[in-house]
Design a protein around this motif. Structure first.
Motif, mmCIF file in Angstrom:
data_model
loop_
_atom_site.group_PDB
_atom_site.id
_atom_site.type_symbol
_atom_site.label_atom_id
_atom_site.label_comp_id
_atom_site.label_asym_id
_atom_site.label_seq_id
_atom_site.Cartn_x
_atom_site.Cartn_y
_atom_site.Cartn_z
ATOM 1 N N UNK A 1 0.817 -1.208 0.000
ATOM 2 C CA UNK A 1 0.000 0.000 0.000
ATOM 3 C C UNK A 1 0.851 1.258 0.000
ATOM 4 N N UNK A 2 2.109 1.128 0.429
ATOM 5 C CA UNK A 2 2.989 2.295 0.414
ATOM 6 C C UNK A 2 2.801 3.242 1.584
ATOM 7 N N UNK A 3 1.964 2.888 2.547
ATOM 8 C CA UNK A 3 1.733 3.791 3.685
ATOM 9 C C UNK A 3 3.013 4.052 4.483
ATOM 10 N N UNK B 1 2.537 0.716 9.670
ATOM 11 C CA UNK B 1 2.064 -0.292 8.717
ATOM 12 C C UNK B 1 0.765 -0.913 9.204
ATOM 13 N N UNK C 1 6.006 4.534 3.207
ATOM 14 C CA UNK C 1 7.012 5.310 2.476
ATOM 15 C C UNK C 1 7.312 6.694 3.075
#
Ligand SMILES: Cc1cc2nc3c(=O)[nH]c(=O)nc-3n(C[C@H](O)[C@H](O)[C@H](O)COP(=O)(O)OP(=O)(O)OC[C@H]3O[C@@H](n4cnc5c(N)ncnc54)[C@H](O)[C@@H]3O)c2cc1C
Ligand code: SF4
Ligand code: SF4
Lengths: 458, 477
Positions: free
Chosen positions: A29-31, A88, A33
């Motif tokens: 989901x890239x949360x 995460x 990053x």
């Protein structure tokens, strides 16, 4: 360089040992990053992000790519700060994946001769042996006190070192003497009524290089009403080994520590270094496939950071005072992200009269110290540090408080780099609290209960 | 899993030409460098590009496109790769274009109430920047802390505020686009009214990178609402929650937010967020209203009554921090569900608002029929639900049942007058059954547009249009 044979061995062990469920748990989901310091500082490179690293590890397992230099590079660049974990939503335990991957690479890779020697000295010769650490520290002490340091400085020998290493020489604390290091307490009584019985995990570096911090910790524990036991058979926590790809060694150390503490009948085992505490609190994970699993769990349950126990015992409600100054707090990554302690240190600092607490922006972002990262990845480390110092300066704080020795040294380095030495200082939270206790008269009052009462009656 | 892209599409000469344009530091064809752009947030899709290129300005984009067009090299424009339809998975290899350098907010125009940005700007950064000036950019996809404006525009993303304020489309005023032949065009403008020619702006919104590359966008802003209130309505009956949604709207109240979460979703979200969400209820509605104080008070009171008529208990957030925690928790729902099982299959079925209760009921019956676990959450006020199935691709038998269940859910959505995707897009994932929704003639008309603008088919190939109609809905084999 990784040879073809090493690559094959690494790949095969990735397939055998990496936790595939954990890898698949990442839904990409890239949360994570925006919280990753290396993603940000690398100019948004996916290969230096948690999502990218997990994808690389998984691709090696899936046989999509080989564990080549670029893969190793991506993993080496990781600070291991674990800021990607609390954010995460899927609960991916990135730190465990990283540790496993590094262990596999380290165990299968033939390092250049010099690196091999150094790794052997550090991991086998030095850190598991408290006596040798004491010796090394005394040598540093000799260097600092004998006039050798002045000589070296005068001759400009430090200029031969890279700039950040030369500065490091500068920021090492004044270390204790051989005698002081060998003359450590084994048990301490509480000041006032006994509220808790705790054991103190002294740590290897903390009990040599940073002995003053340990002394302050024990004093605070006494002040807060703790009976303190300090088992002398405890050893280094093994974090350095665990993070450095020497898991087997780490396990051995863990077992020795469990043995040293499990019979003590204490409420908590207290730590004062986020890096050690976080590793101790995960002994259950380290030894999960071992006969020791249950004992490790019991041990891990007792680990508590000094700030937390102080707050639990309402130490922040006693009178604490310092000279007027602006204070800011730099989180220790492992204390925050693994031990989940973020509030307690702030509560304590805010309780001190005279200390105006100002939160700095991104206080929870890694300072770039990260174990030995600042030595092995100086460029990225210094870039991260410079960002940190910019934020610290914004607060106009003259005191930067941290909760881990690595962070403390890094902040000192930052202060040097910014040319702020003399105007801004960095201290460990326990030393600052002790300072406040002394300033407010708390310590003297309590330390001399006899004199006090004598004076009062007479 | 689809694995492709190992072929040599880019010759050494072409590579050198591309490096000439962007510099070698912005051209990456290492294996690791390509691998980390081989996926997006869609499960079961992975395919390697031949190179990853990071242009620094529109001119560089145009130059790259010209070369790719000449050599028939596919181009996949990519924001943060958070789409859920395999929209940025380079299924035919080629070049992935990333906008890490083109991520500036160029102008906030307080007189015309617009903001002009480059495509790589992160949605949340934009929202924060305009809010500092008392302005408001409503589209807020749950992924906003990492999604990019380029991605939002190309997926026409919705968000928690969509019910009252609409979706990304409603805020795009002007675009700068690099076409597949390398020409740069500008569509629209900072104008409240403009009927000069076809509405190209709208055509590019939601085009999923298949028509051109957006290199700049001017977006509409509105004044920041004065106040906001947040409420949680707790239900012991799923369908009662869904009924409340239709009732609120039938009562002529349009709340800002009307989100639905069922019990299993609440449990995982609470497990992650730990903010004291109720986990002993069957469903909750997260409801927000904003605007002038009196209006918000009045609406929230009425909404509370409607919910209570459906046997709900209501809780009002006591502070902005508490409200924000609730919103953040809702936004984490999808990723949090991913912690249950290795594979998370998510759908995006959308029905007219009046049919939401029927849809919720159908989803539960279908889940029971096929013995699969389905957790449901979503933008209930928009009729947009995300039935989500935590499963494991390695379990063949279960995957078959999941497949059947979702097929039935789709059929039901269409039967109720709905669509196969409300906001996540078609991409490679839903391409095979776009025809269900559009019909043959619809597909042909869309293909004609595509053919006209991208005759060589280099722009994000394999997306939206399927090579052949595939029968499978969620499971690729
Ligand atoms: C946890 C989670 C929650 C989500 N919640 C929502 C939600 O609430 N609402 C919603 O609508 N979506 C949601 N999404 C889906 C996704 O986040 C959105 O579609 C988002 O807009 C994608 O942005 P991105 O920057 O990641 O774009 P990407 O995924 O990188 O790209 C999306 C599409 O845009 C194209 N594209 C990107 N940039 C350009 C450009 N400059 N020019 C041309 N084409 C371009 C790509 O080719 C692709 O087709 C969610 C996703 C996740 C993982
Ligand atoms: S936040 Fe978690 S699930 Fe999402 S990409 Fe990062 S590690 Fe993966
Ligand atoms: S541990 Fe720190 S540096 Fe490593 S991936 Fe996670 S956030 Fe990034």
């Amino acid at each position: 360089m990784i040879t073809a044979k090493e690559r094959a061995a690494i790949q095969q062990q990735f397939q055998a040992n990496m936790n595939e469920d954990e890898l698949m748990n990442c839904m990409r989901c890239g949360f994570c990053l925006p919280t990753c310091p290396t993603y940000i500082e690398s100019g948004l490179q996916e290969s230096h992000s948690p999502r990218g690293r997990i994808a690389l590890m998984k691709a090696v397992v899936d046989g999509l790519i080989e564990p080549d230099e670029d893969v190793e590079r991506s993993l080496n660049m990781c600070l291991g700060c674990r800021a990607c974990e609390p954010v995460c939503p899927s609960g991916v335990r990135y730190g465990h994946l990283l540790e496993e991957a590094r262990d596999i690479i380290a165990q299968n890779k033939r390092y250049p001769f010099l690196v091999r020697i150094i790794r052997k000295i550090v991991f086998n010769g030095l850190f598991p042996r408290q006596d040798r650490l004491r010796l090394l520290t005394s040598l540093i002490g000799f260097y600092q006190r004998s006039g050798l340091r002045t000589l070296v400085q005068r001759l400009g020998l430090l200029k031969l070192l890279p700039r950040h290493l030369a500065m490091m020489e500068h920021i090492l604390p004044e270390v204790p003497t051989w005698k002081e290091m060998n003359d450590r307490p084994k048990q301490l009584t509480p000041h006032g009524i006994k509220k808790r019985r705790v054991a103190f995990f002294t740590g290897c570096l903390m009990d040599t290089m940073f002995m003053k911090t340990n002394d302050a910790t024990m004093k605070l524990l006494q002040l807060a009403g703790c009976e303190v036991v300090i088992p002398s058979n405890q050893v280094c926590c093994g974090a350095l080994h665990g993070h450095g790809g020497e898991k087997k060694q780490a396990k051995e150390l863990a077992k020795r520590n469990i043995e040293a503490f499990e019979q003590l009948d204490v409420d908590y085992i207290i730590t004062n270094a986020g890096g050690c505490g976080a590793f101790l609190v995960e002994y259950d994970h380290l030894l999960k496939d071992d006969d020791w699993a249950e004992r490790a769990k019991a041990f891990a349950r007792k680990i508590k950071d000094i700030s937390e126990v102080l707050v639990e015992l309402n130490f922040h409600q006693t009178k604490l005072k310092v000279k007027p100054q602006v204070v800011t707090y730099q989180d220790s990554c492992h204390l925050r992200n693994v031990m989940k302690v973020a509030n307690a240190p702030r509560l304590l600092l805010q309780a001190i009269e005279g200390a105006e607490f100002r939160e700095m922006k991104d206080a929870d972002r890694c300072c770039g110290s990260a174990g030995i990262y600042n030595i092995v990845e100086p460029e990225m480390s210094m870039q991260i540090l410079d960002y940190k110092m910019t934020q610290a300066k914004q607060t106009k704080a003259t005191t930067i408080v941290t909760a881990n020795p690595g962070c403390l040294l890094q902040m000192k380095l930052g202060i040097e780099r910014e040319g702020l030495a003399g105007q801004v200082r960095a201290v460990h939270i326990v030393e600052f609290l002790l300072e406040a206790a002394v300033e407010s008269g708390l310590l003297e009052e309590r330390e001399k209960p006899m004199n006090e009462s004598v004076r009062k009656t007479s | 899993m689809e694995k492709k892209g190992w072929g040599k599409l880019i010759t050494e000469t072409v590579k050198q030409q591309l490096i000439q344009i962007v510099g070698c530091e912005n051209y990456d064809d290492s294996k690791a460098g390509r691998l980390v752009y081989s996926y997006d947030a869609t499960p079961q899709f992975q395919s390697l590009p031949d190179a990853v290129i990071a242009p620094r300005n529109t001119k560089e984009v145009a130059d790259i496109v010209k070369i790719c067009n000449e050599h028939r090299i596919p181009i996949v424009p990519r924001g943060s790769g958070t789409n859920l339809c395999a929209g940025t998975c380079p299924v035919e290899g080629g070049v992935v274009l990333i906008f890490k350098h083109m991520n500036k907010i160029l102008e906030i125009d307080e007189e015309n109430l617009t903001v002009t940005v480059q495509p790589g700007v992160i949605t949340l950064d934009l929202i924060k920047a305009v809010e500092e000036k008392g302005l408001f950019y409503p589209p807020d996809p749950s992924s906003m802390k990492i999604s990019t404006i380029g991605g939002n525009i190309n997926e026409n993303s919705g968000g928690l505020r969509g019910l009252k304020y609409g979706v990304t489309r409603d805020y795009v005023m002007a675009l700068e686009v690099v076409l597949a032949n390398g020409e740069v065009i500008r569509t629209g403008g900072k104008l409240a009214k403009d009927v000069a020619g076809y509405d190209f702006t709208r055509l590019f919104v939601g085009s999923e990178g298949t028509l051109g590359i957006i290199t700049e966008a001017t977006l509409k802003l509105i004044p920041l609402p004065e106040t906001k209130q947040t409420m949680l309505a707790l239900y012991q009956d799923l369908e009662a929650a869904a009924r409340s949604v239709s009732k609120i709207i039938a009562n002529k109240i349009i709340p800002t937010t009307l989100e639905f979460l069922d019990q299993p979703t609440l449990e995982v979200v609470e497990d992650y967020a730990r903010i004291g969400l109720p986990t002993d209820v069957k469903a909750v509605l997260l409801i927000e209203q904003d605007g002038p104080h009196e209006v918000v008070e009045r609406d929230m009171k009425r909404i509370a009554e409607i919910c209570q008529e459906e046997e709900a208990t209501v809780q009002i957030a006591r502070s902005e921090a508490e409200a924000d925690a609730l919103r953040t928790a809702r936004r984490s729902a999808l990723s949090a569900l991913a912690r249950l099982k290795p594979t998370t299959i998510l759908e995006d079925a959308t029905v007219p608002r009046s049919e939401i209760a029927k849809m919720v009921k159908a989803i539960n019956e279908i889940a029971a029929k096929y013995h699969v676990k389905i957790c449901t959450f979503g933008h209930a006020g928009d009729g947009n639900l995300h039935p989500t199935c935590p499963t494991d691709v390695r379990d063949r038998d279960e995957m078959e049942r999941v497949e059947k269940a979702f097929e039935e859910i789709f059929a039901k959505a269409i039967e109720l007058g709905g669509t196969i995707t409300g906001e996540h897009g078609v991409g490679a994932m839903k391409a095979p059954y776009l025809e269900w929704k559009l019909g043959k003639a619809g597909i042909e008309a869309m293909k004609a547009v595509k053919q006209a603008l991208d005759p060589n088919g280099i722009m994000n190939p394999g997306k939206i249009f399927a090579k052949s109609e595939r029968k499978r809905v969620v499971v690729t084999r």
